[in-house]
Design a protein around this motif. Structure first.
Motif, mmCIF file in Angstrom:
data_model
loop_
_atom_site.group_PDB
_atom_site.id
_atom_site.type_symbol
_atom_site.label_atom_id
_atom_site.label_comp_id
_atom_site.label_asym_id
_atom_site.label_seq_id
_atom_site.Cartn_x
_atom_site.Cartn_y
_atom_site.Cartn_z
ATOM 1 N N GLN A 104 0.817 -1.409 -0.633
ATOM 2 C CA GLN A 104 0.368 0.272 0.130
ATOM 3 C C GLN A 104 0.952 1.092 -0.344
ATOM 4 O OE1 GLN A 104 0.693 -1.516 2.662
ATOM 5 N NE2 GLN A 104 1.396 0.143 3.723
ATOM 6 N N GLN B 176 -10.568 -2.158 -2.251
ATOM 7 C CA GLN B 176 -9.812 -0.857 -2.201
ATOM 8 C C GLN B 176 -9.042 -0.220 -3.611
ATOM 9 O OE1 GLN B 176 -8.263 0.226 2.292
ATOM 10 N NE2 GLN B 176 -6.301 0.315 1.499
ATOM 11 N N THR C 8 -6.961 3.144 -3.947
ATOM 12 C CA THR C 8 -6.925 3.982 -3.637
ATOM 13 C C THR C 8 -5.858 4.932 -4.597
ATOM 14 O OG1 THR C 8 -5.465 3.309 -1.385
ATOM 15 C CG2 THR C 8 -4.255 5.047 -2.268
ATOM 16 N N SER D 110 -8.845 7.144 0.007
ATOM 17 C CA SER D 110 -8.879 6.310 -0.561
ATOM 18 C C SER D 110 -9.584 5.393 -0.563
ATOM 19 C CB SER D 110 -7.734 4.892 0.355
ATOM 20 O OG SER D 110 -8.292 3.722 0.703
ATOM 21 N N THR E 22 -5.978 10.038 3.075
ATOM 22 C CA THR E 22 -4.428 9.379 3.328
ATOM 23 C C THR E 22 -3.549 10.210 3.955
ATOM 24 O OG1 THR E 22 -3.701 9.203 1.408
ATOM 25 C CG2 THR E 22 -4.833 7.044 1.682
#
Length: 166
Positions: free
Chosen positions: A23, A119, A121, A128, A162
């Motif tokens: 991530q 998810q 991003t 996100s 984020t």
């Protein structure tokens, strides 16, 4: 071999071939639009493992409502075809604090949940988004009597800001 053995062999090979996610943020804060509507905080404790906590509210047509506190442990994995897209699964627990419009008392129930979601991003923005399915088993007593039930209709669409971009 029977079909169950084939299934477990295929699942084992698939599990060993899953690529871990990398991530591009450390944590995020935002909202979960679902049941319950919640404020959410998610933080990664490794490249692919995350903890999510959220506090939510749900009302039932002027009869009752609850405030819930939930926590989840999630494992993320990249979907290679689309940069920034991951799928995740996990488990969690929660507590629901009930209030009733027809009584001056409340009650508490507890829950155990599974998580399955996607998810995404954004690369160019500190945002996100995710969507998940959260099947939940509730345990406890409510004003309606014993409240041991399964709810398969839980989940949310989440949007988070984020923090700690990498």
């Amino acid at each position: 071999m029977n079909k169950i053995k084939y299934f477990f062999i295929l699942a084992a090979f698939w599990g060993f071939s899953v690529q871990l996610a990398a991530q591009n943020f450390n944590s995020a804060i935002g909202v979960r639009f679902g049941y319950p509507f919640s404020i959410s905080y998610k933080t990664f404790i490794s490249e692919s493992h995350a903890l999510e906590g959220y506090v939510g509210f749900r009302g039932y047509s002027g009869v009752a409502n609850w405030i819930s506190i939930n926590g989840a442990y999630q494992i993320h994995s990249d979907i290679d075809a689309i940069d920034g897209l991951e799928w995740y699964y996990g488990a969690g627990a929660g507590a629901q604090f009930w209030s009733y419009d027809f009584a001056e008392s409340g009650s508490t129930t507890f829950s155990v949940s599974g998580y399955l979601g996607l998810q995404y991003t954004f690369e160019e923005a500190p945002v996100s988004v995710s969507i998940d399915w959260v099947p939940t088993f509730f345990i406890g007593d409510s004003r309606y009597g014993a409240f041991n039930s399964f709810g398969g209709g839980y989940g949310a669409l989440a949007a988070r800001y984020t923090l700690g971009r990498q």
